[in-house]
Motif scaffolding. Structure first.
Motif, PDB file in Angstrom:
ATOM      1  N   ASN A  36      -7.456  12.744  -2.068  1.00  0.00           N
ATOM      2  CA  ASN A  36      -8.479  11.999  -1.327  1.00  0.00           C
ATOM      3  C   ASN A  36      -8.351  10.503  -1.566  1.00  0.00           C
ATOM      4  OD1 ASN A  36      -9.513  14.773  -1.432  1.00  0.00           O
ATOM      5  ND2 ASN A  36     -11.281  13.890  -0.378  1.00  0.00           N
ATOM      6  N   PHE A  37      -8.143  10.120  -2.828  1.00  0.00           N
ATOM      7  CA  PHE A  37      -8.107   8.699  -3.144  1.00  0.00           C
ATOM      8  C   PHE A  37      -6.737   8.099  -2.827  1.00  0.00           C
ATOM      9  CE2 PHE A  37     -11.525  10.562  -5.541  1.00  0.00           C
ATOM     10  CZ  PHE A  37     -12.563   9.696  -5.221  1.00  0.00           C
ATOM     11  N   PRO A  53     -13.361   3.016   4.926  1.00  0.00           N
ATOM     12  CA  PRO A  53     -12.087   3.470   4.362  1.00  0.00           C
ATOM     13  C   PRO A  53     -10.886   2.878   5.073  1.00  0.00           C
ATOM     14  CG  PRO A  53     -13.097   5.200   5.666  1.00  0.00           C
ATOM     15  CD  PRO A  53     -14.119   4.108   5.539  1.00  0.00           C
ATOM     16  N   THR A  98      -0.679  19.350   0.625  1.00  0.00           N
ATOM     17  CA  THR A  98      -0.449  17.938   0.985  1.00  0.00           C
ATOM     18  C   THR A  98       0.914  17.492   0.491  1.00  0.00           C
ATOM     19  OG1 THR A  98      -1.442  17.293  -1.099  1.00  0.00           O
ATOM     20  CG2 THR A  98      -2.894  17.399   0.826  1.00  0.00           C
ATOM     21  N   GLN A 111      -5.096   8.990  -0.215  1.00  0.00           N
ATOM     22  CA  GLN A 111      -5.217   8.723   1.223  1.00  0.00           C
ATOM     23  C   GLN A 111      -6.013   7.453   1.464  1.00  0.00           C
ATOM     24  OE1 GLN A 111      -7.023  12.283   2.743  1.00  0.00           O
ATOM     25  NE2 GLN A 111      -5.283  13.564   2.138  1.00  0.00           N
ATOM     26  N   LEU A 112      -7.040   7.231   0.641  1.00  0.00           N
ATOM     27  CA  LEU A 112      -7.882   6.043   0.815  1.00  0.00           C
ATOM     28  C   LEU A 112      -7.033   4.779   0.740  1.00  0.00           C
ATOM     29  CD1 LEU A 112     -10.678   4.902   1.182  1.00  0.00           C
ATOM     30  CD2 LEU A 112     -11.010   5.024  -1.281  1.00  0.00           C
ATOM     31  N   VAL A 113      -6.033   4.785  -0.142  1.00  0.00           N
ATOM     32  CA  VAL A 113      -5.135   3.622  -0.255  1.00  0.00           C
ATOM     33  C   VAL A 113      -4.472   3.344   1.091  1.00  0.00           C
ATOM     34  CG1 VAL A 113      -3.018   2.770  -1.317  1.00  0.00           C
ATOM     35  CG2 VAL A 113      -4.674   4.021  -2.692  1.00  0.00           C
ATOM     36  N   ARG A 114      -4.202   4.411   1.849  1.00  0.00           N
ATOM     37  CA  ARG A 114      -3.536   4.247   3.142  1.00  0.00           C
ATOM     38  C   ARG A 114      -4.540   4.123   4.274  1.00  0.00           C
ATOM     39  NH1 ARG A 114      -0.977   9.113   1.938  1.00  0.00           N
ATOM     40  NH2 ARG A 114      -1.540   9.818   4.015  1.00  0.00           N
ATOM     41  N   GLY A 115      -5.825   3.988   3.949  1.00  0.00           N
ATOM     42  CA  GLY A 115      -6.839   3.800   4.984  1.00  0.00           C
ATOM     43  C   GLY A 115      -7.262   5.090   5.655  1.00  0.00           C
ATOM     44  N   VAL A 116      -6.939   6.222   5.039  1.00  0.00           N
ATOM     45  CA  VAL A 116      -7.327   7.520   5.590  1.00  0.00           C
ATOM     46  C   VAL A 116      -8.399   8.125   4.693  1.00  0.00           C
ATOM     47  CG1 VAL A 116      -6.510   9.826   6.187  1.00  0.00           C
ATOM     48  CG2 VAL A 116      -5.012   7.860   6.495  1.00  0.00           C
ATOM     49  N   TRP A 117      -9.453   8.677   5.286  1.00  0.00           N
ATOM     50  CA  TRP A 117     -10.531   9.258   4.477  1.00  0.00           C
ATOM     51  C   TRP A 117     -10.941  10.588   5.090  1.00  0.00           C
ATOM     52  CZ3 TRP A 117     -12.028   9.047  -0.182  1.00  0.00           C
ATOM     53  CH2 TRP A 117     -13.298   9.479  -0.565  1.00  0.00           C
ATOM     54  N   LYS A 118     -10.669  11.688   4.365  1.00  0.00           N
ATOM     55  CA  LYS A 118     -11.005  13.014   4.876  1.00  0.00           C
ATOM     56  C   LYS A 118     -11.847  13.763   3.847  1.00  0.00           C
ATOM     57  CE  LYS A 118      -7.753  15.392   6.607  1.00  0.00           C
ATOM     58  NZ  LYS A 118      -6.471  16.085   6.413  1.00  0.00           N
ATOM     59  N   PRO A 119     -13.139  13.390   3.736  1.00  0.00           N
ATOM     60  CA  PRO A 119     -13.979  14.005   2.698  1.00  0.00           C
ATOM     61  C   PRO A 119     -14.116  15.510   2.866  1.00  0.00           C
ATOM     62  CG  PRO A 119     -15.318  12.821   4.273  1.00  0.00           C
ATOM     63  CD  PRO A 119     -13.892  12.481   4.587  1.00  0.00           C
ATOM     64  N   GLU A 120     -13.949  16.001   4.106  1.00  0.00           N
ATOM     65  CA  GLU A 120     -14.247  17.422   4.340  1.00  0.00           C
ATOM     66  C   GLU A 120     -13.214  18.336   3.696  1.00  0.00           C
ATOM     67  OE1 GLU A 120     -13.250  15.342   6.566  1.00  0.00           O
ATOM     68  OE2 GLU A 120     -11.426  16.149   7.504  1.00  0.00           O
ATOM     69  N   ASN A 174     -10.516  18.947   0.252  1.00  0.00           N
ATOM     70  CA  ASN A 174      -9.884  18.551  -1.005  1.00  0.00           C
ATOM     71  C   ASN A 174      -9.288  19.785  -1.666  1.00  0.00           C
ATOM     72  OD1 ASN A 174     -11.740  19.854  -2.916  1.00  0.00           O
ATOM     73  ND2 ASN A 174     -13.237  18.380  -2.126  1.00  0.00           N
ATOM     74  N   LEU A 198      -4.000  -2.643   1.928  1.00  0.00           N
ATOM     75  CA  LEU A 198      -3.532  -2.500   3.306  1.00  0.00           C
ATOM     76  C   LEU A 198      -3.389  -3.855   3.967  1.00  0.00           C
ATOM     77  CD1 LEU A 198      -5.272   0.562   4.974  1.00  0.00           C
ATOM     78  CD2 LEU A 198      -2.842   0.077   4.787  1.00  0.00           C
ATOM     79  N   ALA A 257       0.845  -1.195   0.000  1.00  0.00           N
ATOM     80  CA  ALA A 257       0.000   0.000   0.000  1.00  0.00           C
ATOM     81  C   ALA A 257       0.879   1.243   0.000  1.00  0.00           C
ATOM     82  CB  ALA A 257      -0.922   0.000   1.215  1.00  0.00           C
TER      83      ALA A 257
END
Lengths: 328, 328, 328
Positions: free
Chosen positions: B165-166, C176, B274, B168-177, B179, C182, B54
């Motif tokens: 955003n995506f 997520p 970022t 981060q998703l690979v690393r299991g992090v999701w921050k929709p608020e 971008n 992961l 990942a």
């Protein structure tokens, strides 16, 4: 004698409609109604202040979402809509006026019911063209593959709604528990039906001439839309058919029958949509509650079941309890 | 006499720059700085231990994100970057050394300010090439469609940030608020400006020769980047222009004027990013607060407004209250 | 003499296997096992009641996910699978019977261990064909680019798992903090290994004939799968090799060594998967705990570090405390 005349007149009418050009007036109506729908999304106005760019991108997704989605599905450039400078310029100007017009003129005018009725009606007309465009485009790539034609026609006509999760993400909103497939809105439904009809017509399974079908479908959508706007009711005309179909097909094994009924009810009760700008407060309410009880089953059980981390468990349990408190 | 000579020298210089090859040294600098930026993401090191794969995929997105994004936009294979074995191999070796090098040699060396200054400068140079590459690629597909050229140029140059955003998703992090469209970082801004300039130059709206523009743009980005790294300030040089533009264009109707100002302030205050590895703690802080107050308006109001399930309501209300407690 | 005969027999066998047609029986087995895997996802049954369409779409992603993913990666139409009417029809019928069959006949039969063993075995056979198909397709586009061949082969064979985050989104579930990169599941691992082997074989780095490799790989997957189903153990046969590789390669600089070990352990302990329907309760448990302790490090630290809004902070802190409470 009479009906011959009538037939002739109808034929002329349908031919006239079929040769109607969407640009610029109908497209304009589509852009106005779509952008107003975006503006009526909670939080959209704040976004328009914090980041005009995100707001612009969001409204482009509302206006050209169908083209983007069908582009992804057919592996065609998703930037294609941008290459049509005139449309993008037109949509951008309307976006600007809807959000930033001095005295908020455009919005307050367009929001008046009579004008809004006309605009929404014109937007519904564009739907016919978009669906048909999608179906024929798919047919040119996949000879008589009915499913693909339906899929693309649907995507073209209801794209904005189908990609709403990601459109919201642009604005910093993320609501995974709801999407147009889990709970279809009226526009998405009517578009799906249209895609099926036009696909059948194009493959000659439906013994109808194209311009006749266009007339029938357009009239139906426009009339139905106006009815819903005037009565403020959000009950789709297909509710009875749906529940009948549902009862016969999808209530297989018993243990869930009970749950099924109540949930289904919740889902039939409301047919409001992300891009139907005209649902009055009343409808919004009912839909709100509807989706609450409707989704609750899905999300909670899902979350409770799936999450293995205590964190998530805790969260969902809170959710349930508070949910109960709230409803008491 | 003098300025003729100078002109000649400048011309030579710009020609020299235009013929500069990015491979291998500048590419290497780009890979090193990008991978270090990933490593400095909170939680990235843990991920590198839990799942090297990942982590590798994430760093490839940092290094080749632009190519992937523009690939999606132009319907070209997103695996294309993988087909360039040499670059991927180079990036992978650097990824390995940055994360797993014995004694952590590479990172601790590259993190030294002087070396980091040089590397970041070289990375900025690659930006010019990437943006120009995107613009010309778009032009070859869509003759003089300015918007598409800008979009692709921007995507190529700032892809890593735009798809964060995506990534981060690979690393299991999701921050929709958050971008890059909601709150643009400095690199994203400078890349957008570059894309506009090169698109105008390519369509001859900008009376400048390509190699001259390349020189000017490159010098500006490098100088500005170094300035920000040395002073540790994250205020973008466009802040005044931005706020001026903003005040004139996007403060249409009154009710939100108040909100607007304060929010906008919060957004102007910070321009961190970022994938800018060099923001010192101080800046990170300010940006943190900035985004807090900045996003609060968006997300909370959005959430409060949009969610129909009591669960979500509860959540956002808590958020607000805790937010107040915190800020007190 | 004996081994010559044996060689001949093996050769015949491998040729016979290589000429085996997946349609209809093996495909059917694949569809049945995949749809049952979906049905066994927590919350899936509720979704099947709330929205049959979302459920159908979800199960199509389980059945054809690989084709969709490789389509995106190679910029080929993602609707392509829909154009193969026969397969889609077959998969849809099976989907219907699995979810809505009166008396729940199909599911209760197919869930019986002996039958399930056979079906799962046949599904494993299809894996070989999918991986090989992906590799050859990639080779036809990118001459001897090993990485691309591996990527596409992997995507084709394990697509359903790799896109699980988005498949879940269709059902209103969003997790997520976990994805196949992961924490790889057994099927994803075995598919990756297969993709590597077939890519090496196609580029002649591996001195083996295609049909021989097919035989070896298929036998291995089938035998191993059956073993895991019968013993109910989820320890992948590669665990030792993995940990060895890991220890030698990815434990570079010390500070994290401690953390590393324990985390890695958590990850090795469990190899269950999103689309492996047969993990008995026991395994599910262990995997649950495993992922808890395993992910905790990632997500929490990540969340705590990355979020700038007090809301998120609060949330993650709660998560940690509750997490501790739970484990006490």
């Amino acid at each position: 004698m009479m009906d011959v005349l009538e037939a002739l007149r109808l034929d002329e009418l349908s031919h006239g409609l079929a040769n109607l050009s969407m640009f610029p007036y109908f497209d304009m109506a589509h852009y106005i109604v779509s952008t107003m729908a975006l503006r009526e999304q909670p939080g959209a106005l704040e976004v328009s202040r914090v980041s005009p760019l995100a707001c612009w991108f969001s409204s482009m997704l509302f206006c050209f979402g169908g083209a983007v989605l069908s582009g992804i599905m057919l592996a065609e450039p998703t930037v294609a809509p941008l290459s049509n400078s005139t449309s993008v310029l037109l949509a951008s100007v309307i976006w600007y006026l809807v959000f930033y017009c001095p005295m908020d003129l455009l919005y307050s005018c367009a929001a008046l019911l009579p004008l809004r009725l006309v605009l929404s009606g014109m937007k519904e007309v564009t739907r016919t063209w978009k669906v048909l465009g999608g179906v024929t485009q798919a047919q040119s790539k996949y000879k008589d593959s009915l499913l693909v034609m339906i899929a693309i026609g649907w995507a073209r006509g209801a794209g904005g709604g189908l990609i709403s999760n990601f459109e919201q993400l642009v604005r910093g909103v993320w609501k995974p528990e709801s999407n147009e497939l889990l709970k279809m809105s009226y526009p998405t439904k009517i578009t799906l039906i249209g895609a099926v009809l036009f696909a059948l017509q194009q493959t000659h399974y439906l013994p109808l001439q194209k311009h006749h079908l266009m007339l029938v479908y357009t009239v139906f959508t426009v009339v139905n839309k106006s009815r819903m706007m005037l009565t403020g009711s959000s009950t789709s005309p297909f509710a009875p058919i749906e529940s009948a179909l549902y009862k016969t097909l999808f209530t297989g094994h018993s243990p869930y029958a009970a749950l099924t009924e109540e949930v289904k009810q919740a889902c039939i009760d409301n047919g409001t949509t992300t891009n139907k700008p005209t649902a009055p407060a009343a409808t919004k309410e009912s839909s709100g509650n509807g989706s609450t009880s409707g989704q609750q089953h899905v999300t909670d059980s899902a979350v409770r079941g799936r999450n293995s981390s205590p964190k998530a468990k805790e969260a969902s349990e809170n959710a349930v309890t508070t949910g109960c408190k709230k409803t008491d």
